[in-house]
Design a protein around this motif. Structure first.
Motif, PDB file in Angstrom:
ATOM      1  N   ILE A 239     -26.285   6.732   4.150  1.00  0.00           N
ATOM      2  CA  ILE A 239     -27.658   6.396   5.269  1.00  0.00           C
ATOM      3  C   ILE A 239     -27.281   5.956   6.598  1.00  0.00           C
ATOM      4  CG2 ILE A 239     -26.625   3.541   5.264  1.00  0.00           C
ATOM      5  CD1 ILE A 239     -29.744   3.357   4.648  1.00  0.00           C
ATOM      6  N   ASP A 240     -28.683   6.435   7.334  1.00  0.00           N
ATOM      7  CA  ASP A 240     -28.241   6.577   8.885  1.00  0.00           C
ATOM      8  C   ASP A 240     -28.942   5.427   9.483  1.00  0.00           C
ATOM      9  OD1 ASP A 240     -31.083   7.052   7.880  1.00  0.00           O
ATOM     10  OD2 ASP A 240     -32.011   8.329   9.209  1.00  0.00           O
ATOM     11  N   PRO A 267     -18.547   6.229  -2.948  1.00  0.00           N
ATOM     12  CA  PRO A 267     -18.524   5.579  -1.781  1.00  0.00           C
ATOM     13  C   PRO A 267     -19.781   5.442  -0.867  1.00  0.00           C
ATOM     14  CG  PRO A 267     -16.828   7.609  -2.257  1.00  0.00           C
ATOM     15  CD  PRO A 267     -17.734   7.119  -3.276  1.00  0.00           C
ATOM     16  N   ILE A 268     -19.791   4.873   0.496  1.00  0.00           N
ATOM     17  CA  ILE A 268     -20.784   5.050   1.021  1.00  0.00           C
ATOM     18  C   ILE A 268     -20.359   5.528   2.771  1.00  0.00           C
ATOM     19  CG2 ILE A 268     -22.669   2.950   1.456  1.00  0.00           C
ATOM     20  CD1 ILE A 268     -21.639   0.959  -0.263  1.00  0.00           C
ATOM     21  N   VAL A 269     -21.557   6.286   3.162  1.00  0.00           N
ATOM     22  CA  VAL A 269     -21.238   6.948   3.980  1.00  0.00           C
ATOM     23  C   VAL A 269     -22.329   5.426   5.308  1.00  0.00           C
ATOM     24  CG1 VAL A 269     -20.686   8.390   6.383  1.00  0.00           C
ATOM     25  CG2 VAL A 269     -20.451   8.225   3.866  1.00  0.00           C
ATOM     26  N   GLU A 270     -22.658   5.406   6.313  1.00  0.00           N
ATOM     27  CA  GLU A 270     -22.779   3.709   6.743  1.00  0.00           C
ATOM     28  C   GLU A 270     -23.267   4.909   8.135  1.00  0.00           C
ATOM     29  OE1 GLU A 270     -22.858  -0.269   5.310  1.00  0.00           O
ATOM     30  OE2 GLU A 270     -21.343   0.454   6.184  1.00  0.00           O
ATOM     31  N   VAL A 300     -15.359   9.082  10.199  1.00  0.00           N
ATOM     32  CA  VAL A 300     -15.594  10.007   9.081  1.00  0.00           C
ATOM     33  C   VAL A 300     -16.256  11.113  10.169  1.00  0.00           C
ATOM     34  CG1 VAL A 300     -15.444  10.129   6.875  1.00  0.00           C
ATOM     35  CG2 VAL A 300     -17.665   9.549   8.171  1.00  0.00           C
ATOM     36  N   ARG A 301     -15.228  12.338  10.281  1.00  0.00           N
ATOM     37  CA  ARG A 301     -16.891  14.140  10.583  1.00  0.00           C
ATOM     38  C   ARG A 301     -17.276  13.517   9.847  1.00  0.00           C
ATOM     39  NH1 ARG A 301     -16.198  17.418  15.292  1.00  0.00           N
ATOM     40  NH2 ARG A 301     -17.865  18.134  15.683  1.00  0.00           N
ATOM     41  N   ALA A 302     -18.755  12.884   9.794  1.00  0.00           N
ATOM     42  CA  ALA A 302     -19.992  14.082   8.487  1.00  0.00           C
ATOM     43  C   ALA A 302     -20.328  15.174   8.614  1.00  0.00           C
ATOM     44  CB  ALA A 302     -20.787  12.636   7.980  1.00  0.00           C
ATOM     45  N   TYR A 303     -20.684  16.076   8.300  1.00  0.00           N
ATOM     46  CA  TYR A 303     -21.217  17.008   8.254  1.00  0.00           C
ATOM     47  C   TYR A 303     -21.473  18.005   7.639  1.00  0.00           C
ATOM     48  CZ  TYR A 303     -17.529  19.616   6.865  1.00  0.00           C
ATOM     49  OH  TYR A 303     -16.187  20.221   6.084  1.00  0.00           O
TER      50      TYR A 303
END
Length: 324
Positions: A239-240, A267-270, A300-303
Motif C-alpha cells: 500500500i502507498d 508479507p506486507i509492504v507499506e 526494501v528497494r521496491a520496484y
C-alpha cells in the motif's frame, strides 16, 4: 498445436473518467488456464485503450479455437518486443534521508560516516580512499516490508521468508484514489484475480509523504478486505499509505489487516510510491529485504518491471500509459 480463445463481457473504467462496456468480446489467449487478469490485459491491448483504471469481466468462457491474430495477443506479429529491448524498471520506494520521519512516534534514521574518504587515506595506498557509512534506525523506516514475526512471536522472520514471496511476483494494481472511501474492503477487491500475485493498493496516500497530513485520515485495508485477500491466495500485499491498517480506527491499537495477512504468511509492504506508473496488470513486483535473523521489518528497494514493446506502426500498443 491446439489454440484457445476467450469470450467474455467486460466493463472498463478509465482514470480520466468514463467507462466502456462490451458483450461477447473475444480475444486469442495463450492457453486454456489463462487467468482473468491475463484476459483483461489482452482485451485492453487488443483495443489499444489508454488510461485504463479497472477491467471487470463476466461470463468468461475459454474454448479451443484457432487464433485470429488478436492485436497484442499470442499470435500477433505487429507488437513484438524490440530486438534487445529490456523491461522498463519503475521505482516504487521512498528515499531514506538522515532524520526523516516515516511513521509518527518512531525516530528517524541517523546516517553518519563511520570512516570518511579523508580519514581512510592513511589506511590505503596513495590515491585510494573509501567511505564506510553507519546508519542507526528502526526497521519501520522508508518503504519497508513486514514479515510474520512483526506481529507474531513465533512467526517467520526476514531471514526465513522465501524469495518466491518477495521477488518477481506478477502484480495487480487496485486503484482506489478516486473512490471517496478511505477503507478498501472486499467489495473493492472482488473484481480482481489476486491468486499468487502481489496486490498493490494504489490509494494516492503517498502524495502527503513527508508532511503531517500523511498520517491523517489515511487510506487503509479493512478487516474484510484482508480476509478476502487471504481467502483468494494473495502472495504479498502493498500500500502507498502510512499503514495498511486504520491507525485512527475503531479501537486503540487494533490491526486486523496485519493480524490476518501475517497469520497467513503474506508479507506486507507499506509506504510504497509511484504506483500510478504501473499498468493494472502485467508488471512484476520485487521488494526484498536483507536476511536479518530475528527481525520482523526492514526497508526494501521496491520496484516493478514493466514489459517493453514497440508495435509495428511505432505507436504504443499497450492499453495503459504512465502518468507524467
Amino acid at each position: 498445436m491446439l489454440q484457445h480463445r476467450a469470450e467474455f463481457d467486460a466493463t472498463v473504467t478509465f482514470r480520466n473518467g468514463g467507462a466502456l462496456q462490451t458483450q461477447g468480446f473475444r480475444v486469442d489467449v495463450p492457453h486454456a488456464d489463462v487467468t482473468h487478469a491475463d484476459i483483461s490485459a489482452l482485451f485492453v491491448a487488443s483495443l489499444g485503450l489508454l488510461m485504463v483504471d479497472r477491467v471487470e469481466l463476466q461470463r468468461v468462457r475459454v474454448f479451443a479455437e484457432q487464433h485470429k491474430g488478436t492485436r497484442g495477443g499470442p499470435s500477433d506479429t505487429t507488437a513484438l518486443p524490440r530486438p534487445g529491448a529490456r523491461e522498463r524498471l519503475v521505482e516504487l520506494s521512498h528515499v531514506i534521508t538522515d532524520g526523516m520521519i516515516t511513521y509518527p512516534g518512531l525516530p528517524g534514521p541517523e546516517i553518519r560516516p563511520y570512516l570518511t574518504h579523508e580519514q581512510s587515506r592513511d589506511r590505503y595506498a596513495p590515491g585510494t580512499e573509501f567511505l564506510i557509512g553507519s546508519i542507526t534506525m528502526v526497521g519501520n523506516t522508508g518503504t519497508y516490508l513486514d514479515s510474520p514475526i512483526h506481529r507474531y512471536a513465533d512467526g517467520t522472520d526476514l531471514a526465513g521468508l522465501p524469495l518466491e514471496r518477495l521477488a518477481d511476483l506478477p502484480a495487480v494494481v487496485v486503484r482506489t484514489l478516486d473512490s471517496g472511501q478511505r477503507g478498501i474492503d472486499a467489495a473493492a477487491l472482488a473484481g480482481y484475480d489476486v491468486a499468487g500475485r502481489a496486490v498493490l493498493l494504489h490509494t494516492g496516500g503517498d502524495a502527503h509523504w513527508g508532511t503531517p497530513g500523511y498520517a491523517v485520515d489515511a487510506p487503509y485495508l479493512t478487516r474484510d478486505g484482508a480476509a478476502w485477500l487471504v481467502e483468494h491466495g494473495a502472495a504479498l500485499v502493498g500500500i502507498d499509505a502510512v499503514n495498511i491498517d486504520d491507525i485512527a480506527g475503531e479501537g486503540p491499537g487494533e490491526r486486523p489487516a496485519h493480524t490476518l495477512l501475517l497469520a497467513a504468511g503474506i508479507p506486507i509492504v507499506e509506504h510504497l510510491t509511484g504506483l500510478a506508473e504501473l499498468p493494472p496488470t502485467g508488471a512484476r513486483f520485487t521488494a526484498a529485504p536483507p536476511r536479518v535473523a530475528g527481525f520482523g521489518t526492514f526497508p526494501v528497494r521496491a520496484y516493478a518491471a514493466v514489459p517493453a514493446v514497440e508495435p509495428h506502426d511505432h505507436t504504443r500498443s499497450a492499453g495503459w500509459l504512465p502518468t507524467g
